[in-house]
Design a protein around this motif. Structure first.
Motif, PDB file in Angstrom:
ATOM      1  N   TRP A  74       2.366   1.842  -3.437  1.00 11.61           N
ATOM      2  CA  TRP A  74       1.336   2.386  -4.334  1.00 11.61           C
ATOM      3  C   TRP A  74       1.123   3.878  -4.074  1.00 11.61           C
ATOM      4  O   TRP A  74       1.108   4.684  -5.018  1.00 11.61           O
ATOM      5  CB  TRP A  74       0.042   1.607  -4.131  1.00 11.61           C
ATOM      6  CG  TRP A  74      -1.073   1.988  -5.078  1.00 11.61           C
ATOM      7  CD1 TRP A  74      -1.910   3.061  -4.976  1.00 11.61           C
ATOM      8  CD2 TRP A  74      -1.451   1.293  -6.265  1.00 11.61           C
ATOM      9  NE1 TRP A  74      -2.798   3.073  -6.025  1.00 11.61           N
ATOM     10  CE2 TRP A  74      -2.537   2.005  -6.828  1.00 11.61           C
ATOM     11  CE3 TRP A  74      -0.997   0.132  -6.898  1.00 11.61           C
ATOM     12  CZ2 TRP A  74      -3.170   1.589  -8.009  1.00 11.61           C
ATOM     13  CZ3 TRP A  74      -1.624  -0.273  -8.074  1.00 11.61           C
ATOM     14  CH2 TRP A  74      -2.701   0.443  -8.618  1.00 11.61           C
ATOM     15  N   LYS A  75       0.954   4.240  -2.811  1.00 12.13           N
ATOM     16  CA  LYS A  75       0.645   5.635  -2.467  1.00 12.13           C
ATOM     17  C   LYS A  75       1.842   6.556  -2.645  1.00 12.13           C
ATOM     18  O   LYS A  75       1.741   7.620  -3.264  1.00 12.13           O
ATOM     19  CB  LYS A  75       0.145   5.713  -1.020  1.00 12.13           C
ATOM     20  CG  LYS A  75      -1.237   5.138  -0.793  1.00 12.13           C
ATOM     21  CD  LYS A  75      -1.651   5.302   0.667  1.00 12.13           C
ATOM     22  CE  LYS A  75      -3.061   4.783   0.909  1.00 12.13           C
ATOM     23  NZ  LYS A  75      -3.452   4.914   2.338  1.00 12.13           N
ATOM     24  N   GLU A  76       2.980   6.158  -2.082  1.00 18.67           N
ATOM     25  CA  GLU A  76       4.125   7.061  -2.050  1.00 18.67           C
ATOM     26  C   GLU A  76       4.782   7.234  -3.412  1.00 18.67           C
ATOM     27  O   GLU A  76       5.379   8.282  -3.686  1.00 18.67           O
ATOM     28  CB  GLU A  76       5.150   6.574  -1.022  1.00 18.67           C
ATOM     29  CG  GLU A  76       4.623   6.534   0.408  1.00 18.67           C
ATOM     30  CD  GLU A  76       4.056   7.874   0.864  1.00 18.67           C
ATOM     31  OE1 GLU A  76       4.586   8.923   0.426  1.00 18.67           O
ATOM     32  OE2 GLU A  76       3.097   7.875   1.649  1.00 18.67           O
ATOM     33  N   LYS A 132      -6.994   0.861  -3.273  1.00 19.43           N
ATOM     34  CA  LYS A 132      -7.518   0.192  -2.087  1.00 19.43           C
ATOM     35  C   LYS A 132      -8.213  -1.123  -2.422  1.00 19.43           C
ATOM     36  O   LYS A 132      -7.956  -2.154  -1.803  1.00 19.43           O
ATOM     37  CB  LYS A 132      -8.495   1.118  -1.353  1.00 19.43           C
ATOM     38  CG  LYS A 132      -7.836   2.241  -0.582  1.00 19.43           C
ATOM     39  CD  LYS A 132      -8.868   3.057   0.184  1.00 19.43           C
ATOM     40  CE  LYS A 132      -8.202   4.167   0.978  1.00 19.43           C
ATOM     41  NZ  LYS A 132      -9.193   4.973   1.739  1.00 19.43           N
ATOM     42  N   LYS A 172       2.588   9.896  -4.844  1.00 16.83           N
ATOM     43  CA  LYS A 172       2.827  11.184  -4.177  1.00 16.83           C
ATOM     44  C   LYS A 172       4.134  11.804  -4.670  1.00 16.83           C
ATOM     45  O   LYS A 172       4.238  13.033  -4.805  1.00 16.83           O
ATOM     46  CB  LYS A 172       2.877  10.995  -2.662  1.00 16.83           C
ATOM     47  CG  LYS A 172       1.516  10.787  -2.020  1.00 16.83           C
ATOM     48  CD  LYS A 172       1.659  10.676  -0.506  1.00 16.83           C
ATOM     49  CE  LYS A 172       0.304  10.456   0.169  1.00 16.83           C
ATOM     50  NZ  LYS A 172       0.450  10.335   1.643  1.00 16.83           N
ATOM     51  N   SER A 216      -6.436   5.451  -6.889  1.00 17.24           N
ATOM     52  CA  SER A 216      -6.630   4.658  -5.680  1.00 17.24           C
ATOM     53  C   SER A 216      -6.425   3.167  -5.974  1.00 17.24           C
ATOM     54  O   SER A 216      -6.874   2.657  -7.001  1.00 17.24           O
ATOM     55  CB  SER A 216      -8.037   4.875  -5.122  1.00 17.24           C
ATOM     56  OG  SER A 216      -8.267   4.027  -4.003  1.00 17.24           O
ATOM     57  N   PHE A 228      -3.978  11.156  -8.848  1.00 16.66           N
ATOM     58  CA  PHE A 228      -3.753  10.001  -7.972  1.00 16.66           C
ATOM     59  C   PHE A 228      -4.758   8.895  -8.273  1.00 16.66           C
ATOM     60  O   PHE A 228      -5.958   9.154  -8.403  1.00 16.66           O
ATOM     61  CB  PHE A 228      -3.866  10.427  -6.513  1.00 16.66           C
ATOM     62  CG  PHE A 228      -3.439   9.377  -5.524  1.00 16.66           C
ATOM     63  CD1 PHE A 228      -2.145   9.326  -5.057  1.00 16.66           C
ATOM     64  CD2 PHE A 228      -4.343   8.430  -5.065  1.00 16.66           C
ATOM     65  CE1 PHE A 228      -1.732   8.362  -4.148  1.00 16.66           C
ATOM     66  CE2 PHE A 228      -3.951   7.457  -4.164  1.00 16.66           C
ATOM     67  CZ  PHE A 228      -2.644   7.426  -3.697  1.00 16.66           C
ATOM     68  N   THR A 267       0.826  -1.207   0.000  1.00 17.92           N
ATOM     69  CA  THR A 267       0.000   0.000   0.000  1.00 17.92           C
ATOM     70  C   THR A 267       0.858   1.255   0.000  1.00 17.92           C
ATOM     71  O   THR A 267       0.569   2.238  -0.698  1.00 17.92           O
ATOM     72  CB  THR A 267      -0.936   0.011   1.229  1.00 17.92           C
ATOM     73  OG1 THR A 267      -1.768  -1.153   1.199  1.00 17.92           O
ATOM     74  CG2 THR A 267      -1.831   1.237   1.223  1.00 17.92           C
ATOM     75  N   GLU A 268       1.946   1.234   0.783  1.00 21.03           N
ATOM     76  CA  GLU A 268       2.870   2.378   0.818  1.00 21.03           C
ATOM     77  C   GLU A 268       3.535   2.589  -0.536  1.00 21.03           C
ATOM     78  O   GLU A 268       3.679   3.738  -0.992  1.00 21.03           O
ATOM     79  CB  GLU A 268       3.942   2.163   1.884  1.00 21.03           C
ATOM     80  CG  GLU A 268       3.541   2.634   3.258  1.00 21.03           C
ATOM     81  CD  GLU A 268       4.732   2.814   4.180  1.00 21.03           C
ATOM     82  OE1 GLU A 268       4.804   3.841   4.860  1.00 21.03           O
ATOM     83  OE2 GLU A 268       5.591   1.909   4.209  1.00 21.03           O
TER      84      GLU A 268
END
Length: 231
Positions: free
Chosen positions: A134-136, A154, A139, A152, A150, A131-132
């Motif tokens: 994917w998100k970071e 999830k 970002k 998602s 961005f 998850t990190e």
């Protein structure tokens, strides 16, 4: 990601080749799982017919055992290979975030490997690391390109991880019952468990391919933004 010596952060290493290898290996594994599902269905039908006292030819039973054994060996080889290539990709994807000097990441980069082998921790840490990543990664793209939208992950990551947990519990049951095949009923139960395990592993592997593919595109986008910014 390409190395750029002008960037005032640690070396960000290319991960695209590892992603391609992961996708190829998992596509082969997906094909083998699909074959195993069909073969497992035939075996289960054969065992049920035997249980109902239907006549089973000796050659038919022998061919079934041989087919299942060959498929099982090939699956084991590809499964082991898939673990190795995935962990190499996973480790580098997380390590690259550390090289970007993101100081609020949950874990050290080595946990991208070790978290998969520690009881209880394996239920949570790998999911959090994925998850990190994917998100970071996104970002970081937005940091250099504010127009980037961005995406998602999830549902995609959540469903993949749920299937992973379920398939592993079933695999432990399969391993346990493998040595308890003393009668026909136990053979049928074992065959059913293997079939269910394969059915769950199939979408799990497909979702992982999608995740790696999407993340690889994000990593390439980040590499482009980094190089464009510091050229």
């Amino acid at each position: 990601m390409r190395k750029n010596s002008n960037i005032g952060i640690g070396e960000v290493k290319d991960n695209s080749k590892r992603a391609k290898i992961v996708i190829i290996v998992f596509c082969v594994l997906i094909s083998l799982i699909s074959v195993s599902i069909v073969s497992g269905y035939f075996e289960l039908t054969l065992l049920k017919n035997a249980y109902l006292k239907h006549y089973i030819e000796e050659d038919q039973a022998h061919n079934n055992d041989l087919r299942q054994r060959v498929i099982g060996v090939l699956q084991s080889i590809m499964h082991t290979l898939s673990i190795v290539v995935f962990l190499l990709w996973f480790r580098r994807a997380y390590a690259n975030l550390h090289r970007l000097e993101i100081d609020y990441l949950r874990y050290r980069e080595s946990m991208a490997i070790w978290s998969w082998f520690i009881p209880l921790i394996v239920l949570f840490f790998p999911f959090q690391i994925m998850t990190e990543i994917w998100k970071e990664t996104q970002k970081s793209i937005q940091k250099y390109n504010p127009t980037y939208k961005f995406k998602s992950g999830k549902i995609l990551i959540g469903v993949w991880w749920g299937l992973f947990i379920i398939s592993n519990f079933i695999s432990h049951f399969v391993l346990k019952t493998f040595f308890e095949k003393d009668n026909l009923e136990q053979l049928i139960a074992g065959s059913q468990a293997i079939l269910i395990s394969d059915i769950i592993q199939l979408p799990e592997a497909i979702l992982l391919v999608l995740i790696v593919h999407k993340l690889s595109k994000m990593e390439s986008k980040l590499a482009y933004e980094l190089n464009s910014t510091y050229e």
